[in-house]
Motif scaffolding. Sequence first.
Motif, PDB file in Angstrom:
ATOM      1  N   ASP A  14       0.815  -1.087   0.102  1.00 23.43           N
ATOM      2  CA  ASP A  14      -0.038  -0.309   0.084  1.00 23.43           C
ATOM      3  C   ASP A  14       0.743   1.251   0.051  1.00 23.43           C
ATOM      4  O   ASP A  14       1.652   1.506   0.988  1.00 23.43           O
ATOM      5  N   LEU A  15       0.950   1.990  -1.166  1.00 29.50           N
ATOM      6  CA  LEU A  15       1.813   3.003  -1.171  1.00 29.50           C
ATOM      7  C   LEU A  15       1.289   4.019  -0.444  1.00 29.50           C
ATOM      8  O   LEU A  15       1.957   5.100   0.101  1.00 29.50           O
ATOM      9  N   GLY A  16      -0.135   4.166  -0.009  1.00 30.18           N
ATOM     10  CA  GLY A  16      -0.543   5.325   0.889  1.00 30.18           C
ATOM     11  C   GLY A  16      -0.068   5.095   2.264  1.00 30.18           C
ATOM     12  O   GLY A  16      -0.009   6.175   3.299  1.00 30.18           O
ATOM     13  N   ALA A  17       0.812   4.182   2.731  1.00 27.67           N
ATOM     14  CA  ALA A  17       1.456   3.933   4.052  1.00 27.67           C
ATOM     15  C   ALA A  17       2.813   4.519   3.910  1.00 27.67           C
ATOM     16  O   ALA A  17       3.575   4.362   4.987  1.00 27.67           O
ATOM     17  N   LEU A  18       3.086   5.107   2.708  1.00 31.90           N
ATOM     18  CA  LEU A  18       4.594   5.494   2.725  1.00 31.90           C
ATOM     19  C   LEU A  18       4.716   6.952   2.111  1.00 31.90           C
ATOM     20  O   LEU A  18       3.704   7.375   1.680  1.00 31.90           O
ATOM     21  N   ILE A  19       5.697   7.545   2.031  1.00 38.87           N
ATOM     22  CA  ILE A  19       5.857   9.126   1.699  1.00 38.87           C
ATOM     23  C   ILE A  19       6.233   9.189   0.284  1.00 38.87           C
ATOM     24  O   ILE A  19       5.710   9.532  -0.678  1.00 38.87           O
ATOM     25  N   GLN A  20       7.663   8.781  -0.095  1.00 41.77           N
ATOM     26  CA  GLN A  20       8.165   8.630  -1.509  1.00 41.77           C
ATOM     27  C   GLN A  20       9.093   7.661  -1.544  1.00 41.77           C
ATOM     28  O   GLN A  20      10.136   7.673  -1.477  1.00 41.77           O
ATOM     29  N   CYS A  62      11.678 -12.970  -6.862  1.00 39.68           N
ATOM     30  CA  CYS A  62      10.816 -12.256  -5.904  1.00 39.68           C
ATOM     31  C   CYS A  62       9.876 -11.206  -6.560  1.00 39.68           C
ATOM     32  O   CYS A  62      10.397 -10.491  -7.498  1.00 39.68           O
ATOM     33  N   ARG A  63       8.528 -11.325  -6.287  1.00 40.24           N
ATOM     34  CA  ARG A  63       7.671 -10.315  -6.945  1.00 40.24           C
ATOM     35  C   ARG A  63       7.132  -9.535  -5.838  1.00 40.24           C
ATOM     36  O   ARG A  63       6.676 -10.012  -4.741  1.00 40.24           O
ATOM     37  N   VAL A  64       6.608  -8.373  -6.352  1.00 42.00           N
ATOM     38  CA  VAL A  64       5.788  -7.562  -5.449  1.00 42.00           C
ATOM     39  C   VAL A  64       4.916  -6.398  -6.439  1.00 42.00           C
ATOM     40  O   VAL A  64       5.250  -6.308  -7.419  1.00 42.00           O
ATOM     41  N   ARG A  65       3.899  -6.215  -6.028  1.00 37.45           N
ATOM     42  CA  ARG A  65       2.864  -5.191  -6.561  1.00 37.45           C
ATOM     43  C   ARG A  65       2.819  -4.041  -5.679  1.00 37.45           C
ATOM     44  O   ARG A  65       2.963  -3.855  -4.499  1.00 37.45           O
ATOM     45  N   PHE A  66       2.184  -2.896  -6.186  1.00 41.92           N
ATOM     46  CA  PHE A  66       1.994  -1.699  -5.718  1.00 41.92           C
ATOM     47  C   PHE A  66       0.515  -1.119  -5.886  1.00 41.92           C
ATOM     48  O   PHE A  66       0.189  -1.209  -6.967  1.00 41.92           O
ATOM     49  N   SER A  67      -0.006  -0.581  -5.014  1.00 44.46           N
ATOM     50  CA  SER A  67      -1.470   0.082  -4.867  1.00 44.46           C
ATOM     51  C   SER A  67      -1.470   1.278  -4.195  1.00 44.46           C
ATOM     52  O   SER A  67      -0.753   1.636  -3.142  1.00 44.46           O
ATOM     53  N   GLY A  68      -2.385   2.174  -4.759  1.00 45.14           N
ATOM     54  CA  GLY A  68      -2.598   3.320  -3.949  1.00 45.14           C
ATOM     55  C   GLY A  68      -1.785   4.410  -4.365  1.00 45.14           C
ATOM     56  O   GLY A  68      -0.918   4.478  -5.550  1.00 45.14           O
ATOM     57  N   ALA A  73       4.487   3.218  -8.610  1.00 50.21           N
ATOM     58  CA  ALA A  73       2.995   3.788  -8.742  1.00 50.21           C
ATOM     59  C   ALA A  73       1.995   2.620  -8.592  1.00 50.21           C
ATOM     60  O   ALA A  73       2.323   1.502  -8.828  1.00 50.21           O
ATOM     61  N   ASP A  74       0.853   3.308  -8.421  1.00 51.11           N
ATOM     62  CA  ASP A  74      -0.199   2.325  -8.425  1.00 51.11           C
ATOM     63  C   ASP A  74      -0.286   1.508  -9.666  1.00 51.11           C
ATOM     64  O   ASP A  74      -0.187   2.156 -10.645  1.00 51.11           O
ATOM     65  N   GLY A  75      -0.318   0.255  -9.395  1.00 49.95           N
ATOM     66  CA  GLY A  75      -0.597  -0.727 -10.344  1.00 49.95           C
ATOM     67  C   GLY A  75       0.677  -1.585 -10.928  1.00 49.95           C
ATOM     68  O   GLY A  75       0.654  -2.495 -11.854  1.00 49.95           O
ATOM     69  N   ASP A  76       1.852  -0.938 -10.548  1.00 49.79           N
ATOM     70  CA  ASP A  76       3.042  -1.305 -10.961  1.00 49.79           C
ATOM     71  C   ASP A  76       3.277  -2.793 -10.404  1.00 49.79           C
ATOM     72  O   ASP A  76       3.006  -3.002  -9.263  1.00 49.79           O
ATOM     73  N   GLU A  77       4.087  -3.702 -10.943  1.00 54.25           N
ATOM     74  CA  GLU A  77       4.763  -5.085 -10.466  1.00 54.25           C
ATOM     75  C   GLU A  77       5.984  -5.106 -10.837  1.00 54.25           C
ATOM     76  O   GLU A  77       6.320  -4.870 -12.173  1.00 54.25           O
ATOM     77  N   LEU A  78       6.999  -5.486  -9.902  1.00 56.91           N
ATOM     78  CA  LEU A  78       8.281  -5.758 -10.038  1.00 56.91           C
ATOM     79  C   LEU A  78       8.452  -7.081  -9.785  1.00 56.91           C
ATOM     80  O   LEU A  78       8.107  -7.960  -8.837  1.00 56.91           O
ATOM     81  N   VAL A  79       9.599  -7.790 -10.765  1.00 61.63           N
ATOM     82  CA  VAL A  79      10.112  -8.998 -10.384  1.00 61.63           C
ATOM     83  C   VAL A  79      11.512  -9.058 -10.600  1.00 61.63           C
ATOM     84  O   VAL A  79      11.985  -8.418 -11.508  1.00 61.63           O
ATOM     85  N   CYS A  80      12.220  -9.431  -9.594  1.00 67.34           N
ATOM     86  CA  CYS A  80      13.824  -9.632  -9.604  1.00 67.34           C
ATOM     87  C   CYS A  80      14.130 -11.353  -9.588  1.00 67.34           C
ATOM     88  O   CYS A  80      13.406 -11.928  -8.997  1.00 67.34           O
ATOM     89  N   THR A  81      14.984 -11.513 -10.808  1.00 65.85           N
ATOM     90  CA  THR A  81      15.262 -12.857 -10.623  1.00 65.85           C
ATOM     91  C   THR A  81      16.902 -13.120 -10.605  1.00 65.85           C
ATOM     92  O   THR A  81      17.619 -12.228 -11.385  1.00 65.85           O
ATOM     93  N   VAL A  82      17.323 -13.853  -9.593  1.00 66.92           N
ATOM     94  CA  VAL A  82      18.809 -14.160  -9.518  1.00 66.92           C
ATOM     95  C   VAL A  82      19.045 -15.533  -9.992  1.00 66.92           C
ATOM     96  O   VAL A  82      18.485 -16.470  -9.768  1.00 66.92           O
ATOM     97  N   GLY A  83      20.240 -15.331 -10.903  1.00 66.44           N
ATOM     98  CA  GLY A  83      20.416 -16.701 -11.672  1.00 66.44           C
ATOM     99  C   GLY A  83      21.036 -17.813 -10.763  1.00 66.44           C
ATOM    100  O   GLY A  83      21.717 -17.634  -9.707  1.00 66.44           O
TER     101      GLY A  83
END
Length: 265
Positions: free
Chosen positions: A95-101, A255-261, A240-250
């Motif tokens: 929840d991005l609303g719980a964070l500042i920047q 690891c996957r994370v999504r963002f809302s708000g 930002a709202d709706g973004d999804e990140l995936v990092c893959t280590v060889g």
Amino acid sequence: MNDDQITFHGDELYDAFLTRRPVAPLLGRNPDITIADAYRIQERFVARRLTAGEVIIGKKIGATSKPVQDFLGVYQPDFGMLTSAMVHADGATIDLGALIQPKAEAELAFVLKDDLKGPGVTAMDVIRATDYVLPCFEIVDSRITDWAIKIQDTVADNASCGVFVLGTTKGDPRRLDITLAGMVLEKNGELFSTGVGAAVQGSPANAVAWLANTLGDLGIPFKAGEVILSGSQSALVPVADGDELVCTVGGLGSCRVRFSGKAAA
């Protein structure tokens, strides 16, 4: 700085954390502030969180890679404390609303099986004391207006700790080459950046050894079961709202994370 000033700024940062309203850079208001002063402010800030019910579950190393140093204008590592309120599971929606920047960075997390205390800790000692490593995201978040920070500001602000997300695939650092293992970071299905463990102080294990020795000089040990974030292998990622990140280590996994708000700033 005297005790009253330390308390004032530690409480100020805690209030900024609660209200999600950033404060003016500390160094700009206190030109004589030292890094030692900043760590005392951090201690007060973290103590306020612990009094509110959080517990320390690990530590983090910050400003270890060149892309992050260049962005922040901070050219030496620092450290902060990880608490129980910061951790999220793989695939979580933040929840991005719980964070500042907030900004995200991809890195390797070490989970310890043994206590470890400096000085004199080597990278090999770190490997021996590690139960497993995980791909992870740290979502850094500055309580300082517009990320206008110098080293004293980010140190006081608990190394700009926000939240972090741990992957589920466990790797044995005695079998996985964490120095040469490549990392690929994707944002919304497209390549954002690539990295390698060697970008972090020559090896993530070197960064963890540095922290063990730095904290050892202060009488603070690593404890079995703690999570140690070793420092970013990627550039900082705006989210930002709706973004999804995936990092893959060889050789390890993803690891996957999504963002809302919407973030406060």
